[in-house]
Write a protein that holds these residues in place. Structure first.
Motif, PDB file in Angstrom:
ATOM      1  N   CYS A  82      -8.052 -49.298   4.466  1.00  0.00           N
ATOM      2  CA  CYS A  82      -7.161 -49.565   4.452  1.00  0.00           C
ATOM      3  C   CYS A  82      -6.382 -48.454   4.514  1.00  0.00           C
ATOM      4  CB  CYS A  82      -6.434 -50.885   3.800  1.00  0.00           C
ATOM      5  SG  CYS A  82      -5.337 -51.205   3.936  1.00  0.00           S
ATOM      6  N   TRP A  83      -5.314 -47.853   3.697  1.00  0.00           N
ATOM      7  CA  TRP A  83      -4.172 -47.168   3.085  1.00  0.00           C
ATOM      8  C   TRP A  83      -5.210 -45.557   3.405  1.00  0.00           C
ATOM      9  CZ3 TRP A  83      -0.046 -48.308   5.232  1.00  0.00           C
ATOM     10  CH2 TRP A  83       0.923 -49.623   5.399  1.00  0.00           C
ATOM     11  N   ALA A  84      -6.001 -45.825   2.820  1.00  0.00           N
ATOM     12  CA  ALA A  84      -6.833 -44.707   2.921  1.00  0.00           C
ATOM     13  C   ALA A  84      -7.826 -44.299   4.114  1.00  0.00           C
ATOM     14  CB  ALA A  84      -8.267 -44.712   1.824  1.00  0.00           C
ATOM     15  N   THR A  85      -7.378 -44.693   4.950  1.00  0.00           N
ATOM     16  CA  THR A  85      -8.183 -44.517   5.986  1.00  0.00           C
ATOM     17  C   THR A  85      -7.588 -42.809   6.791  1.00  0.00           C
ATOM     18  OG1 THR A  85      -8.169 -46.449   6.993  1.00  0.00           O
ATOM     19  CG2 THR A  85      -8.231 -44.587   8.176  1.00  0.00           C
ATOM     20  N   PRO A  86      -5.859 -42.639   6.898  1.00  0.00           N
ATOM     21  CA  PRO A  86      -5.593 -41.285   6.863  1.00  0.00           C
ATOM     22  C   PRO A  86      -6.386 -40.326   6.485  1.00  0.00           C
ATOM     23  CG  PRO A  86      -3.690 -42.681   7.080  1.00  0.00           C
ATOM     24  CD  PRO A  86      -4.494 -43.540   6.357  1.00  0.00           C
TER      25      PRO A  86
END
Length: 307
Positions: A237-241
């Motif tokens: 999710c938000w940790a993907t980048p």
């Protein structure tokens, strides 16, 4: 070559110098934008990536890591061999300087001895310029008299002609009975070692890693890094980048380092410091004839680069 002193781990963790970021900034930025796009799409359409498993990306990543390691090992082997050849060059020239100053029974300030030492000092400079495709005129005219320097500059393979001149001098001393056949054979053996260094360096410079490896690795690495965020977004999710950019950095930096090591005779940060090694060799030769004035050692620049 980067000769930065060893730093603490925390400084190395955040150091930009030597991190290859200047070469891979564009694809890393693209990876970051794709990762942000994947997060945004997943936020707008939560079920879109539910069926996209990260397992295939893990398997492809392992295979790609093996291939990247293979190419890095092949390129580092070229760098290692080049470094070994230049170490052999310095040691062999020291041996020849000792031979010239002791076996001939000539004083160290004799014209013939000085000429032989100058030819030995000119060899690494000529080889360096031959490998880098630069002009050796300034070095040769500094070390040799004008006519001899111009004679060497007219040749295509200048290091080879310097070896021919040195061999002629050794043979002349043997004909003058300054030493016998055994000592002549030793001197010629040392010249053969320098000829082997020349041939080995030319082989490294003239036969690169097959171009197909570059094409395949470049293509698969960039495609994998571009698709990676879409395979991770469902799990991270938000940790993907953050994770995607870190993985992309590892693969792209390995590729950039291998590209520099593939041609170890250039002037890029991780190439051999041929100029500094040539100066060190000349200093050793000058000391063999008790010279008072020695060329100054080269110091790294403010970015710790030694050329």
């Amino acid at each position: 070559m980067i000769v930065s002193p060893k730093s603490a781990w925390i400084r190395l963790l955040f150091s930009r110098h030597g991190s290859m970021l200047e070469y891979i900034a564009a694809p890393l930025m693209l990876n970051l934008l794709l990762a942000l796009a994947a997060v945004y799409i997943d936020y707008q359409h939560p079920r879109l990536f539910n069926e996209l498993s990260p397992i295939p990306f893990s398997l492809i990543g392992v295979a790609l890591a093996i291939f990247v390691s293979f190419r890095n090992n092949a390129c580092y082997a070229r760098f290692w061999e080049a470094r070994t050849l230049w170490g052999t060059l310095k040691n062999t020239e020291r041996d020849l300087a000792r031979f010239v100053t002791t076996a001939t029974n000539l004083p160290k300030d004799d014209f013939q001895v000085e000429r032989a030492i100058n030819l030995l000092a000119a060899f690494p400079y000529a080889l360096k310029h031959q490998l880098r495709g630069t002009d050796p005129r300034s070095n040769l005219t500094r070390l040799l008299e004008g006519g001899l320097a111009m004679d060497i500059l007219r040749r295509d393979c200048r290091p080879q002609y310097i070896l021919e001149l040195l061999q002629s001098q050794l043979v002349q001393w043997q004909r003058e009975r300054r030493y016998g056949d055994v000592m002549l054979a030793y001197g010629l053996q040392r010249l053969d070692a320098l000829s082997g260094v020349l041939g080995g360096c030319e082989r490294i410079r003239g036969t690169l890693v097959p171009y197909a490896y570059d094409v395949l690795l470049n293509r698969t690495t960039h495609v994998y890094c571009a698709l990676l965020p879409f395979g991770l977004v469902n799990s991270l999710c938000w940790a993907t980048p953050l994770v995607s950019v870190f993985i992309a950095y590892a693969y792209l930096a390995w590729h950039a380092i291998a590209t520099e090591l593939e041609e170890p005779f250039g002037e890029e940060p991780n190439d051999l410091a041929l100029t500094a090694m040539s100066v060190d060799t000349e200093r050793a030769l000058r000391q063999a004839v008790d010279a008072v004035e020695l060329p100054p050692r080269l110091a790294p620049d403010r970015r710790f680069h030694l050329y």
